[in-house]
Write a protein that holds these residues in place. Sequence first.
Motif, PDB file in Angstrom:
ATOM      1  N   SER A   1      52.740  20.859  99.463  1.00 22.42           N
ATOM      2  CA  SER A   1      53.151  22.273  99.455  1.00 22.42           C
ATOM      3  C   SER A   1      52.046  23.184  99.966  1.00 22.42           C
ATOM      4  O   SER A   1      52.314  24.180 100.637  1.00 22.42           O
ATOM      5  CB  SER A   1      53.554  22.686  98.034  1.00 22.42           C
ATOM      6  N   PHE A   2      50.787  22.863  99.636  1.00 23.48           N
ATOM      7  CA  PHE A   2      49.672  23.749  99.963  1.00 23.48           C
ATOM      8  C   PHE A   2      48.962  23.404 101.275  1.00 23.48           C
ATOM      9  O   PHE A   2      48.094  24.157 101.714  1.00 23.48           O
ATOM     10  CB  PHE A   2      48.616  23.704  98.847  1.00 23.48           C
ATOM     11  N   SER A   3      49.316  22.284 101.899  1.00 23.71           N
ATOM     12  CA  SER A   3      48.498  21.774 103.003  1.00 23.71           C
ATOM     13  C   SER A   3      48.287  22.796 104.123  1.00 23.71           C
ATOM     14  O   SER A   3      47.185  22.890 104.667  1.00 23.71           O
ATOM     15  CB  SER A   3      49.113  20.491 103.575  1.00 23.71           C
ATOM     16  N   SER A   4      49.299  23.587 104.453  1.00 24.91           N
ATOM     17  CA  SER A   4      49.155  24.540 105.562  1.00 24.91           C
ATOM     18  C   SER A   4      48.386  25.802 105.166  1.00 24.91           C
ATOM     19  O   SER A   4      48.010  26.596 106.029  1.00 24.91           O
ATOM     20  CB  SER A   4      50.532  24.921 106.109  1.00 24.91           C
ATOM     21  N   ILE A   5      48.144  25.983 103.845  1.00 21.89           N
ATOM     22  CA  ILE A   5      47.386  27.161 103.379  1.00 21.89           C
ATOM     23  C   ILE A   5      46.268  26.717 102.427  1.00 21.89           C
ATOM     24  O   ILE A   5      45.849  27.469 101.550  1.00 21.89           O
ATOM     25  CB  ILE A   5      48.312  28.178 102.678  1.00 21.89           C
TER      26      ILE A   5
ATOM     27  N   HIS B   1      41.913  28.600  96.285  1.00 18.25           N
ATOM     28  CA  HIS B   1      41.169  29.235  95.196  1.00 18.25           C
ATOM     29  C   HIS B   1      41.617  30.680  94.977  1.00 18.25           C
ATOM     30  O   HIS B   1      41.686  31.149  93.837  1.00 18.25           O
ATOM     31  CB  HIS B   1      39.657  29.177  95.473  1.00 18.25           C
ATOM     32  N   VAL B   2      41.922  31.369  96.065  1.00 15.75           N
ATOM     33  CA  VAL B   2      42.468  32.727  95.938  1.00 15.75           C
ATOM     34  C   VAL B   2      43.820  32.684  95.236  1.00 15.75           C
ATOM     35  O   VAL B   2      44.099  33.489  94.340  1.00 15.75           O
ATOM     36  CB  VAL B   2      42.615  33.387  97.329  1.00 15.75           C
ATOM     37  N   LEU B   3      44.647  31.728  95.626  1.00 22.76           N
ATOM     38  CA  LEU B   3      45.972  31.609  95.013  1.00 22.76           C
ATOM     39  C   LEU B   3      45.858  31.266  93.523  1.00 22.76           C
ATOM     40  O   LEU B   3      46.635  31.758  92.706  1.00 22.76           O
ATOM     41  CB  LEU B   3      46.798  30.555  95.752  1.00 22.76           C
ATOM     42  N   TRP B   4      44.888  30.413  93.180  1.00 27.06           N
ATOM     43  CA  TRP B   4      44.663  30.087  91.764  1.00 27.06           C
ATOM     44  C   TRP B   4      44.355  31.346  90.957  1.00 27.06           C
ATOM     45  O   TRP B   4      44.892  31.552  89.865  1.00 27.06           O
ATOM     46  CB  TRP B   4      43.515  29.078  91.657  1.00 27.06           C
ATOM     47  N   GLU B   5      43.519  32.212  91.509  1.00 26.71           N
ATOM     48  CA  GLU B   5      43.189  33.467  90.816  1.00 26.71           C
ATOM     49  C   GLU B   5      44.419  34.363  90.683  1.00 26.71           C
ATOM     50  O   GLU B   5      44.673  34.945  89.618  1.00 26.71           O
ATOM     51  CB  GLU B   5      42.073  34.216  91.553  1.00 26.71           C
TER      52      GLU B   5
ATOM     53  N   LEU C   1      61.536  24.318 100.815  1.00 25.24           N
ATOM     54  CA  LEU C   1      60.119  24.645 100.952  1.00 25.24           C
ATOM     55  C   LEU C   1      59.674  25.703  99.954  1.00 25.24           C
ATOM     56  O   LEU C   1      58.627  25.580  99.327  1.00 25.24           O
ATOM     57  CB  LEU C   1      59.817  25.125 102.379  1.00 25.24           C
ATOM     58  N   CYS C   2      60.476  26.757  99.791  1.00 28.69           N
ATOM     59  CA  CYS C   2      60.037  27.845  98.911  1.00 28.69           C
ATOM     60  C   CYS C   2      60.070  27.431  97.442  1.00 28.69           C
ATOM     61  O   CYS C   2      59.181  27.786  96.669  1.00 28.69           O
ATOM     62  CB  CYS C   2      60.826  29.133  99.149  1.00 28.69           C
ATOM     63  N   SER C   3      61.058  26.635  97.032  1.00 30.37           N
ATOM     64  CA  SER C   3      61.114  26.233  95.626  1.00 30.37           C
ATOM     65  C   SER C   3      59.956  25.295  95.284  1.00 30.37           C
ATOM     66  O   SER C   3      59.376  25.371  94.195  1.00 30.37           O
ATOM     67  CB  SER C   3      62.454  25.578  95.294  1.00 30.37           C
ATOM     68  N   ARG C   4      59.587  24.424  96.212  1.00 27.40           N
ATOM     69  CA  ARG C   4      58.455  23.525  95.975  1.00 27.40           C
ATOM     70  C   ARG C   4      57.149  24.306  95.847  1.00 27.40           C
ATOM     71  O   ARG C   4      56.323  24.018  94.983  1.00 27.40           O
ATOM     72  CB  ARG C   4      58.331  22.515  97.115  1.00 27.40           C
ATOM     73  N   LEU C   5      56.966  25.288  96.742  1.00 23.90           N
ATOM     74  CA  LEU C   5      55.718  26.041  96.718  1.00 23.90           C
ATOM     75  C   LEU C   5      55.627  26.921  95.474  1.00 23.90           C
ATOM     76  O   LEU C   5      54.559  27.037  94.859  1.00 23.90           O
ATOM     77  CB  LEU C   5      55.573  26.887  97.988  1.00 23.90           C
ATOM     78  N   VAL C   6      56.730  27.545  95.073  1.00 25.81           N
ATOM     79  CA  VAL C   6      56.716  28.363  93.856  1.00 25.81           C
ATOM     80  C   VAL C   6      56.322  27.500  92.655  1.00 25.81           C
ATOM     81  O   VAL C   6      55.482  27.889  91.843  1.00 25.81           O
ATOM     82  CB  VAL C   6      58.086  29.023  93.611  1.00 25.81           C
ATOM     83  N   GLN C   7      56.926  26.319  92.543  1.00 25.25           N
ATOM     84  CA  GLN C   7      56.607  25.446  91.410  1.00 25.25           C
ATOM     85  C   GLN C   7      55.165  24.945  91.490  1.00 25.25           C
ATOM     86  O   GLN C   7      54.490  24.810  90.466  1.00 25.25           O
ATOM     87  CB  GLN C   7      57.581  24.262  91.368  1.00 25.25           C
TER      88      GLN C   7
ATOM     89  N   ASN D   1      57.774  26.847 112.236  1.00 25.66           N
ATOM     90  CA  ASN D   1      57.021  25.763 112.869  1.00 25.66           C
ATOM     91  C   ASN D   1      55.879  25.270 111.995  1.00 25.66           C
ATOM     92  O   ASN D   1      54.973  24.599 112.464  1.00 25.66           O
ATOM     93  CB  ASN D   1      56.475  26.203 114.233  1.00 25.66           C
ATOM     94  N   SER D   2      55.907  25.657 110.684  1.00 30.05           N
ATOM     95  CA  SER D   2      54.850  25.166 109.781  1.00 30.05           C
ATOM     96  C   SER D   2      54.917  23.657 109.711  1.00 30.05           C
ATOM     97  O   SER D   2      55.975  23.085 109.476  1.00 30.05           O
ATOM     98  CB  SER D   2      55.038  25.743 108.374  1.00 30.05           C
ATOM     99  N   ASN D   3      53.781  23.036 109.938  1.00 32.88           N
ATOM    100  CA  ASN D   3      53.711  21.580 109.836  1.00 32.88           C
ATOM    101  C   ASN D   3      52.874  21.238 108.614  1.00 32.88           C
ATOM    102  O   ASN D   3      51.668  21.417 108.612  1.00 32.88           O
ATOM    103  CB  ASN D   3      53.071  21.000 111.107  1.00 32.88           C
ATOM    104  N   ASN D   4      53.538  20.772 107.565  1.00 35.05           N
ATOM    105  CA  ASN D   4      52.835  20.524 106.316  1.00 35.05           C
ATOM    106  C   ASN D   4      51.858  19.357 106.377  1.00 35.05           C
ATOM    107  O   ASN D   4      51.147  19.092 105.424  1.00 35.05           O
ATOM    108  CB  ASN D   4      53.852  20.275 105.187  1.00 35.05           C
TER     109      ASN D   4
END
Length: 558
Positions: free
Chosen positions: A228-232, A237-241, A258-264, A328-331
């Motif tokens: 889920s996080f590979s492209s960002i 660490h910013v997202l963790w905060e 994609l969005c449900s996986r990233l939210v979780q 075109n995000s490639n995870n």
Amino acid sequence: MMDQNDDILHSFDKFHDWIYCICIVTFDLELGQALEEVYPPNAILTEEDKTNICYLAFPDSNSSCMGDTQFHIRIKQCSISSTLSQCHVAYNNTCPIFLRINPNYLFGFVYFRQIKDQSLPRGYFQKSVIILTRLPFISLFTDICSIIAPEYFDSGLKTVEAACHEINRWQPPKPGDTLKLALFGNVIQSQIPREVNITHLTSSGVLLSGRAIPPLCSTVYDLNIFESFSSIIYHVHVLWELVLIGEPLVILAPSPELCSRLVQALVSMIVPLMYTADYRPYFTIHDSEFKEYMTKTRSPPTVILGVTNPFFGKTLQHWPHIIRLAENSNNTSIQKQKLKRNNNMTFFDAKTGVYTHYKPFLQKDKSVIKKLIKSPQVKRPSEVQTAILKRHLLELTQSFIIPLERYMTTLMPLKKNISPYKSAPHPLPFNPDDFISSLESAGPHLTSNIKGNWEGLYRRFFRSPNFSGWYNTRYQAMHKKLKVLQLEALSHINIQEWLNGKEEVEIIDMILKIKNKIDEVDNEDLHLNEITQIQLKNRLNDIIHSLPDDLRNIISNS
């Protein structure tokens, strides 16, 4: 429609320990998305429930999801009581706090199929199977849905009925259990984690061992967070905060999967802390809370939203933090990105990235980032990448919590000051300034090499719902512990010594107090050991037997 005969409507108590109901949503030319079936047939859903389920059951009309698509949703429940069953109360008492059932929400696990079918008026077959449950077992129910749905598409509603009968034979979910669940000839194996506690620091900074950290083996909640996080990944660490302090976040993605996986994945970043604020893995413009989230007259609510409709790219530009996953995000590829913000940008035309003005309090751990981005060269499997990332986030969160846990122990009244004859004392109030003062000798620097403004991060955390949720849970646990200590003290009193000089009214008052405290043990789940309970009952009987015969009989029969 299946006949609702007595056989179908038999008790589904064990089934409901796992699942509330299974819904079938189809596309109707006149009605649009419509609820076709609900099983068991006696499951109660309000009209608002049905509407929300129907709109969340399909990918957005702008999506080009062909074939089979799986994702999950989270909705505020309207149809069932917020009072938990005995099974779910027992589960909540021993499960990790981040896996507790929230009685106000239901999870839905969706399996959507869209294929060309010239025999149908629109030329497409479009239908979804949705499993509704209170349990936040993301990986387990995704697997269960992937077994039930294809069987349904092949053989119809009778397979849903058969699945429900099989599930009705499963043992109740119990933290600590290793599951072997039979379903359509498959055996689903997984583990339900038990309640966890992190280590504590003494005032001298010495680590005291606590209960084990959450297992990294296969569990009912397993998520491939690296995928889920590979492209960002540069911004992890910013997202963790942002997640820790409960900032509003919106994920704009090309598909609900994609969005449900990233939210979780975002919500799971602060395990073993519980993300107390609201989150919606997939959200549509038809949701009853749509207007509340879109208003620009006040700050966005504390929520993480996953959306796919391009309409949100315009209406949510005022939100402070936006994650964009482009078409075109490639995870599997990792590209270095800068944090960016452009309020004039249409976000569904934007590149994959994190768009925010947020200035993080802590520095990132570059060694972990470097290790993760080298995966293509070293051909490290995604599961191993996820294990590395989970471990890092877990250690980071633990380093943050340990000083808080240590400080909370200083708020406990001393055991020697607990009177057997008075109500249990309350923990002392949390003082943010006193806590900050303790960081110099027992702060995160003892367990983490990450530099930065930890004090500022704590002060921001104190204003978040995540702090309120953590503190309320810890306060309640401490108060229960004090009640147990008071009962233990009461169970050891010398009754004959206490009875000297006591009036009958004082004796009866003590009898009533002890009876009430014995009732509290079960009503409040105080975890009082059996020996202490027996001793309490013995003290009660001793006091009752000190009364005159007539009064003793009245008390004994009351």
